[in-house]
Design a protein around this motif. Structure first.
Motif, PDB file in Angstrom:
ATOM      1  N   GLY A  34      11.894 100.455   6.470  1.00  0.00           N
ATOM      2  CA  GLY A  34      13.105 100.070   7.365  1.00  0.00           C
ATOM      3  C   GLY A  34      12.596  99.484   8.637  1.00  0.00           C
ATOM      4  N   GLY A  35      11.364  99.054   9.032  1.00  0.00           N
ATOM      5  CA  GLY A  35      10.860  98.573  10.203  1.00  0.00           C
ATOM      6  C   GLY A  35       9.982  97.398  10.305  1.00  0.00           C
ATOM      7  N   GLY A  36      10.067  96.676   9.263  1.00  0.00           N
ATOM      8  CA  GLY A  36       9.306  95.238   9.159  1.00  0.00           C
ATOM      9  C   GLY A  36       7.998  95.582   9.048  1.00  0.00           C
ATOM     10  N   ILE A  37       7.455  96.540   8.313  1.00  0.00           N
ATOM     11  CA  ILE A  37       6.032  96.853   8.108  1.00  0.00           C
ATOM     12  C   ILE A  37       5.360  96.167   7.050  1.00  0.00           C
ATOM     13  N   ALA A  38       4.329  95.618   7.616  1.00  0.00           N
ATOM     14  CA  ALA A  38       3.457  94.964   6.668  1.00  0.00           C
ATOM     15  C   ALA A  38       3.280  95.887   5.272  1.00  0.00           C
ATOM     16  N   ALA A  52      13.757  91.036  16.994  1.00  0.00           N
ATOM     17  CA  ALA A  52      12.468  91.539  17.261  1.00  0.00           C
ATOM     18  C   ALA A  52      11.882  92.539  16.475  1.00  0.00           C
ATOM     19  N   THR A  53      10.526  92.343  16.166  1.00  0.00           N
ATOM     20  CA  THR A  53       9.911  93.447  15.367  1.00  0.00           C
ATOM     21  C   THR A  53       9.652  94.516  16.152  1.00  0.00           C
ATOM     22  N   ASP A  54       9.560  95.860  15.713  1.00  0.00           N
ATOM     23  CA  ASP A  54       9.227  96.960  16.237  1.00  0.00           C
ATOM     24  C   ASP A  54       7.807  96.908  16.625  1.00  0.00           C
ATOM     25  N   PRO A  55       7.262  97.055  17.875  1.00  0.00           N
ATOM     26  CA  PRO A  55       6.084  97.018  17.871  1.00  0.00           C
ATOM     27  C   PRO A  55       5.169  98.186  17.279  1.00  0.00           C
ATOM     28  N   ILE A  56       5.642  99.137  17.073  1.00  0.00           N
ATOM     29  CA  ILE A  56       4.991 100.499  16.146  1.00  0.00           C
ATOM     30  C   ILE A  56       4.849  99.973  14.708  1.00  0.00           C
ATOM     31  N   SER A  57       5.918  99.433  14.236  1.00  0.00           N
ATOM     32  CA  SER A  57       6.086  98.898  12.917  1.00  0.00           C
ATOM     33  C   SER A  57       4.915  97.914  12.505  1.00  0.00           C
ATOM     34  N   SER A  58       4.831  97.140  13.624  1.00  0.00           N
ATOM     35  CA  SER A  58       3.858  95.967  13.109  1.00  0.00           C
ATOM     36  C   SER A  58       2.395  96.594  13.131  1.00  0.00           C
ATOM     37  N   ARG A  59       2.367  97.645  13.603  1.00  0.00           N
ATOM     38  CA  ARG A  59       0.828  98.480  13.747  1.00  0.00           C
ATOM     39  C   ARG A  59       0.675  99.412  12.227  1.00  0.00           C
ATOM     40  N   LEU A  60       1.667  99.337  11.397  1.00  0.00           N
ATOM     41  CA  LEU A  60       1.525 100.351  10.114  1.00  0.00           C
ATOM     42  C   LEU A  60       1.486  99.210   8.866  1.00  0.00           C
ATOM     43  N   ARG A  61       0.900  99.871   7.721  1.00  0.00           N
ATOM     44  CA  ARG A  61       0.617  98.971   6.548  1.00  0.00           C
ATOM     45  C   ARG A  61       0.392  99.973   5.643  1.00  0.00           C
ATOM     46  N   VAL A  62       0.832  99.680   4.297  1.00  0.00           N
ATOM     47  CA  VAL A  62       0.590 100.369   3.119  1.00  0.00           C
ATOM     48  C   VAL A  62      -0.030  99.570   2.030  1.00  0.00           C
ATOM     49  N   VAL A  63      -1.079 100.319   1.478  1.00  0.00           N
ATOM     50  CA  VAL A  63      -1.771  99.620   0.493  1.00  0.00           C
ATOM     51  C   VAL A  63      -2.097 100.303  -0.561  1.00  0.00           C
TER      52      VAL A  63
END
Length: 180
Positions: free
Chosen positions: A174-178, A2-13
């Protein structure tokens, strides 16, 4: 897995924060809020004179706090001005003040119904905060805030140079972040 719900809200560009069409961009501001160097100067130039005029009505902002204005000529609807600490060796409360910048900015975003917020690297330029420490504090503060809040729905860490981009990618990896 399962993807961490917090990590799915974070992104780096990697890019210029002044070009992002988001609810709010965060300005790494000084206490006067009237513009300066680095990202602060770039945001003021891109936003146009209306931003400085509105900032003049705010009476400045203490270190560790944040203020919100309109975005003016920016594609972002709002600018949240967060005043980071000047680094003085780490034993003068700098960590708490830097962490507070992120929490204050996120709180303002939530209060104003902003769904997407983009942060630059706060206090790592002229204010001299060590970049690795500042990155870890930023990511931790944002993650902790998001655990108890629905807004903002997306947080972008916008890095101007490759070194900062790589640093945030590593911190977030570490958390499946976009990763863009």
């Amino acid at each position: 897995m399962a993807t961490d719900p917090i990590s799915s809200r974070l992104r780096v560009v990697r890019g210029d924060i002044t070009t992002l069409a988001v609810g709010a961009i965060v300005n790494a501001a000084n206490e006067s809020l009237l513009g300066g160097g680095g990202v602060d100067g770039a945001i003021h130039r891109a936003a146009g004179p209306g931003l400085k005029q509105e900032c003049q009505t705010l009476g400045g902002c203490p270190t560790g706090q944040a203020r919100i204005t309109q975005g003016y000529n920016l594609p972002a609807r709002h600018v949240i001005h967060a005043v980071g600490p000047r680094y003085r060796g780490g034993s003068s409360g700098e960590e708490a003040l830097l962490r507070s910048c992120y929490v204050e900015a996120m709180t303002l975003a939530e209060h104003h119904g902003i769904e997407t917020i983009a942060f630059p690297c706060i206090a790592t330029g002229l204010f001299g905060y060590p970049k690795d420490e500042a990155c870890a504090i930023a990511v931790d503060a944002v993650r902790l805030f998001l655990r108890g809040h629905d807004l903002p729905r997306e947080v972008i860490f916008c890095c101007f140079d490759q070194e900062d981009y790589d640093r945030y990618r590593e911190e977030l990896s570490g958390g499946g972040i976009a990763l863009s």
